[in-house]
Scaffold this motif. Structure first.
Motif, short mmCIF file in Angstrom:
data_model
loop_
_atom_site.label_atom_id
_atom_site.label_comp_id
_atom_site.label_asym_id
_atom_site.label_seq_id
_atom_site.Cartn_x
_atom_site.Cartn_y
_atom_site.Cartn_z
N ASP A 32 0.84 -1.20 0.00
CA ASP A 32 0.00 0.00 0.00
C ASP A 32 0.87 1.25 0.00
OD1 ASP A 32 0.19 1.22 2.94
OD2 ASP A 32 0.04 -0.95 3.15
N GLY A 33 0.28 2.36 -0.40
CA GLY A 33 1.03 3.59 -0.55
C GLY A 33 1.56 4.16 0.75
N GLU A 34 0.81 4.03 1.82
CA GLU A 34 1.25 4.60 3.10
C GLU A 34 2.52 3.93 3.59
OE1 GLU A 34 1.26 7.42 5.70
OE2 GLU A 34 -0.54 7.24 4.45
N SER A 35 2.65 2.64 3.33
CA SER A 35 3.83 1.90 3.80
C SER A 35 5.11 2.33 3.08
CB SER A 35 3.62 0.40 3.61
OG SER A 35 2.57 -0.07 4.43
N VAL A 36 4.97 2.92 1.90
CA VAL A 36 6.15 3.39 1.16
C VAL A 36 6.97 4.34 2.04
CG1 VAL A 36 6.96 4.77 -0.79
CG2 VAL A 36 5.14 3.08 -1.12
N PHE A 37 6.27 5.21 2.76
CA PHE A 37 6.97 6.21 3.56
C PHE A 37 7.67 5.58 4.76
CE2 PHE A 37 3.65 8.53 1.32
CZ PHE A 37 4.42 9.49 0.69
N ASP A 38 7.13 4.46 5.27
CA ASP A 38 7.81 3.75 6.36
C ASP A 38 9.16 3.23 5.87
OD1 ASP A 38 5.63 4.18 8.04
OD2 ASP A 38 4.66 2.29 7.43
N PHE A 39 9.18 2.68 4.65
CA PHE A 39 10.44 2.18 4.10
C PHE A 39 11.40 3.31 3.77
CE2 PHE A 39 7.89 -1.62 3.54
CZ PHE A 39 8.80 -2.64 3.76
N LEU A 40 10.88 4.40 3.22
CA LEU A 40 11.74 5.53 2.88
C LEU A 40 12.38 6.17 4.10
CD1 LEU A 40 9.65 7.32 0.08
CD2 LEU A 40 11.74 5.98 -0.21
N ALA A 41 11.68 6.06 5.24
CA ALA A 41 12.22 6.64 6.47
C ALA A 41 13.41 5.84 6.99
CB ALA A 41 11.13 6.69 7.54
N MET A 53 -2.65 2.35 -8.57
CA MET A 53 -3.85 2.11 -7.78
C MET A 53 -3.51 1.19 -6.60
SD MET A 53 -5.94 4.00 -9.33
CE MET A 53 -7.43 3.56 -8.44
N MET A 54 -3.33 1.81 -5.43
CA MET A 54 -3.02 1.05 -4.22
C MET A 54 -3.92 1.52 -3.09
SD MET A 54 1.15 0.81 -4.05
CE MET A 54 1.37 2.61 -4.07
N PRO A 55 -4.18 0.66 -2.09
CA PRO A 55 -4.98 1.07 -0.93
C PRO A 55 -4.23 2.06 -0.04
CG PRO A 55 -4.13 -1.15 -0.62
CD PRO A 55 -3.81 -0.76 -2.03
N ARG A 56 -4.98 2.73 0.79
CA ARG A 56 -4.50 3.70 1.78
C ARG A 56 -3.98 4.99 1.16
NH1 ARG A 56 -0.60 1.13 6.00
NH2 ARG A 56 -1.25 2.95 7.24
N LYS A 57 -3.20 4.87 0.10
CA LYS A 57 -2.72 6.06 -0.60
C LYS A 57 -2.26 5.62 -1.98
CE LYS A 57 -0.96 9.17 1.93
NZ LYS A 57 -0.11 9.99 2.83
N ASP A 58 -2.78 6.27 -3.04
CA ASP A 58 -2.40 5.81 -4.38
C ASP A 58 -1.01 6.31 -4.77
OD1 ASP A 58 -2.54 8.39 -5.62
OD2 ASP A 58 -4.68 8.17 -5.96
N GLY A 59 -0.50 5.73 -5.85
CA GLY A 59 0.86 6.06 -6.26
C GLY A 59 1.06 7.52 -6.60
N PHE A 60 0.04 8.15 -7.19
CA PHE A 60 0.16 9.57 -7.52
C PHE A 60 0.37 10.41 -6.26
CE2 PHE A 60 -2.62 8.91 -11.54
CZ PHE A 60 -1.49 8.59 -12.28
N GLU A 61 -0.41 10.10 -5.22
CA GLU A 61 -0.30 10.87 -3.98
C GLU A 61 1.05 10.60 -3.30
OE1 GLU A 61 -1.02 13.57 -1.12
OE2 GLU A 61 -2.15 13.25 -2.98
N VAL A 62 1.50 9.35 -3.34
CA VAL A 62 2.81 9.03 -2.78
C VAL A 62 3.90 9.84 -3.47
CG1 VAL A 62 4.56 7.23 -2.50
CG2 VAL A 62 2.16 6.70 -2.05
N LEU A 63 3.87 9.85 -4.80
CA LEU A 63 4.89 10.58 -5.55
C LEU A 63 4.81 12.07 -5.29
CD1 LEU A 63 7.21 10.44 -7.58
CD2 LEU A 63 5.53 10.71 -9.41
N ARG A 64 3.60 12.61 -5.22
CA ARG A 64 3.44 14.04 -4.95
C ARG A 64 4.10 14.40 -3.62
NH1 ARG A 64 -1.61 14.23 -5.14
NH2 ARG A 64 -1.95 15.11 -7.23
#
Length: 224
Positions: A32-41, A53-64
């Motif tokens: 899911d998109g929210e977990s991307v930020f956990d890994f980036l941290a 298209m991912m749950p919690r936060k889509d890829g566009f929002e993650v990239l933004r």
């Protein structure tokens, strides 16, 4: 190189992990998109392969959010959307590339090589320092035209060093680039592999390429 796969289709996620691992990448993944930020941290990545298209936060929002935070990690979008407007929107947000499902893994791997070499200012798959060359596509290593056989881990560390040639790499940073979150070793393992690399890369040559920066780490550069 270390890459992050963000894909909520679990079967595809597993396939991508398996295929990139076979190519020698260190791979982390999430669904899911929210977990991307956990890994980036917790780590630096050479590239992110991310579904739109991912749950919690889509890829566009993650990239933004990534680009707003000045995180310039290269991103390849994966999507089933075929509309040109969606592709344009993603690229305008700061995506480096876009691949429409279904796709061949060979093409995806080639695109990952492309965006990572571009991010390092390299126009080909071959990186060089002095008479040392590393072809990141074939994983062939040569010094003065002589082929050098390396283990998978030795190669991964050398690739990390040569992609960052001229930059001091701390042990933690090398470890982060080569091992994923499942690794439970220690940074002294890096010292062991550096010794192995020196025997294969530098022994027998007047100009040494792998240098120790006391108290900091290692740097790959032409000798004085």
């Amino acid at each position: 190189m270390r890459i992050l796969i963000a894909e909520d289709e679990k079967a595809l996620n597993r396939i991508l992990i398996k295929q990139f691992t076979k190519l020698g990448y260190s791979v982390d993944s999430c669904y899911d998109g929210e977990s991307v930020f956990d890994f980036l941290a917790g780590a630096e990545y050479d590239a992110i392969v991310m579904d739109v298209m991912m749950p919690r936060k889509d890829g566009f929002e993650v990239l933004r959010e990534m680009r707003s935070a000045k995180n310039q990690t290269p991103v390849i979008f994966l999507t089933a959307k075929t509309e040109i407007s969606d592709r344009v929107f993603g690229l305008d947000l700061g995506a480096n590339d876009y691949l429409i499902k279904p796709f061949s893994f060979e093409e995806l791997a080639a695109r990952v090589r492309m965006i990572t070499r571009d991010s390092k200012g390299n126009s080909t798959n071959i990186f060089s320092v002095g008479d040392l060359t590393v072809d990141v596509k074939s994983r062939e290593v040569k010094r003065a035209g002589q082929k050098i056989e390396l283990s998978a881990r030795e190669y991964s560390i050398l690739e990390t060093l040569i992609r960052n040639a001229g930059t001091v790499m701390t042990r933690d940073r090398i470890e982060s680039s080569v091992w994923n979150y499942d690794y439970e070793g220690g940074t002294n393992v890096i010292d062991v592999y550096i010794r192995y690399l020196r025997k294969k890369i530098d022994d027998g040559y007047d100009k040494k390429l792998i240098h120790t920066v006391r108290g900091a780490g290692y740097i790959l550069k032409e000798g004085e």
